[in-house]
Enzyme design. Structure first.
Site, PDB file in Angstrom:
ATOM      1  N   ASN A 189      -4.383   6.173  -0.730  1.00 33.29           N
ATOM      2  CA  ASN A 189      -3.751   6.516   0.549  1.00 33.29           C
ATOM      3  C   ASN A 189      -3.175   7.923   0.560  1.00 33.29           C
ATOM      4  O   ASN A 189      -3.032   8.520   1.635  1.00 33.29           O
ATOM      5  CB  ASN A 189      -2.681   5.488   0.908  1.00 33.29           C
ATOM      6  N   HIS A 192      -3.065  -3.458  -5.413  1.00 35.75           N
ATOM      7  CA  HIS A 192      -3.404  -3.086  -4.040  1.00 35.75           C
ATOM      8  C   HIS A 192      -4.880  -3.334  -3.764  1.00 35.75           C
ATOM      9  O   HIS A 192      -5.748  -2.578  -4.196  1.00 35.75           O
ATOM     10  CB  HIS A 192      -3.050  -1.610  -3.815  1.00 35.75           C
ATOM     11  N   SER A 239       0.828  -1.219   0.000  1.00 32.00           N
ATOM     12  CA  SER A 239       0.000   0.000   0.000  1.00 32.00           C
ATOM     13  C   SER A 239       0.856   1.260   0.000  1.00 32.00           C
ATOM     14  O   SER A 239       0.329   2.362  -0.155  1.00 32.00           O
ATOM     15  CB  SER A 239      -0.914   0.007   1.233  1.00 32.00           C
ATOM     16  N   GLU A 297      -6.498  -1.227  -6.675  1.00 32.64           N
ATOM     17  CA  GLU A 297      -5.667  -0.160  -7.238  1.00 32.64           C
ATOM     18  C   GLU A 297      -4.487  -0.824  -7.959  1.00 32.64           C
ATOM     19  O   GLU A 297      -3.715  -1.554  -7.341  1.00 32.64           O
ATOM     20  CB  GLU A 297      -5.186   0.721  -6.093  1.00 32.64           C
TER      21      GLU A 297
END
Length: 286
Positions: free
Chosen positions: A194, A144, A123, A156
């Site tokens: 993120n 991800h 991540s 992702e």
């Protein structure tokens, strides 16, 4: 000729992400080789998959025969050489440590045919960096998943500097067969989701640290005011405060941007082992 993807190796099947990814892959018809370092980790991961499927049985969303079929597609391994036999695609979901990951990729590189793709569920770590360490940068990509993988719809996909277009297309195909929606990001710390999420989570902790609102009111405000399914402090408890701290520190180091600075309260809670759900106490008691 493009390799047909029939068997997926999931590295780190004992962890929450690893067993969730294995669960999703087996549910859509892939054969799954689940690898972990010790038999108890493998057993824990496979047991978690079965328990999650049995919850679906109680809800009436799956039959006993379907559970048997899915579980029959999953094999557990503690020997990496055995785990790599006849696999077509690898998804790595081990601990977020660059040295551990690259050491694993280098071992895999000697065991896998050159055309097998390695996808990392990282991540935060650079896909170009990991791909370079794998010695197959053109066959390396980020994939991800979000927690828990059987429930969360998004994957992702992150391309490194060397990732080929063919590898991107194959990986998108794997994710779509798993029933996932995808977004594609260029390699950057934290990628897309993120990069947006971490400052928001930290700001919620700053609000609590400064006494601006209670944990309940901060979470309620975000849930009802921004239409989020879960408040940021409850989300931190779910993710694990130690994990969140590591991610924020990594971002701050890489970006040198004050928006990723870590609230002192978060550091204090991690030091006190108040890590969220997994320790029974975080911003809330469990």
């Amino acid at each position: 000729m493009t390799r047909e993807i029939n068997t997926i190796l999931v590295l780190g099947v004992g962890g929450a992400m690893g067993n969730g990814i294995a669960h999703v892959a087996a549910s859509v018809g892939y054969n799954v080789h689940g690898f972990d370092l010790a038999q108890n980790f493998v057993d824990k991961g496979i047991s978690s998959i079965k328990s999650n499927l049995e919850r679906g049985l109680k809800r009436g969303s799956i039959t006993e025969d379907e559970i048997s079929e899915i579980m029959g597609r999953i094999k557990g391994f503690t020997d990496l050489k055995e785990a790599t036999e006849n696999v077509d695609f690898v998804i790595e979901a081990v601990f977020e440590n660059i040295e551990i990951k690259i050491d694993l990729y280098q071992k895999l590189n000697d065991m896998l045919p050159n055309d097998v793709i390695i996808a990392s569920n990282t991540s935060t770590i650079s896909i170009s960096l990991l791909g370079g360490g794998s010695n197959r940068g053109d066959r390396f990509i980020g994939m991800h998943f979000f927690n828990p993988p059987p429930v969360m719809k998004l994957v992702e996909i992150i391309t490194g500097l060397q990732t080929s277009q063919e590898v991107l297309e194959i990986t998108l195909g794997v994710a779509h067969k798993m029933g996932k929606e995808t977004i594609v990001a260029k390699d950057s710390p934290g990628f897309i989701v993120n990069r947006v999420l971490v400052p928001m989570l930290n700001e919620a902790v700053f609000l609590l640290q400064e006494g601006i609102g209670s944990a309940e009111d901060i979470d309620k405000g975000v849930q009802l005011g921004l239409n989020h399914p879960m408040g940021p402090l409850r989300l931190l408890d779910l993710v694990g405060l130690d994990t969140a701290l590591n991610v924020s520190d990594s971002f701050y180091t890489q970006f040198q941007d004050s928006k990723y600075r870590v609230p002192q309260l978060l550091r204090q809670m991690v030091a006190a082992k108040m890590l969220g759900r997994k320790s029974g106490q975080g911003f809330y008691k469990y």
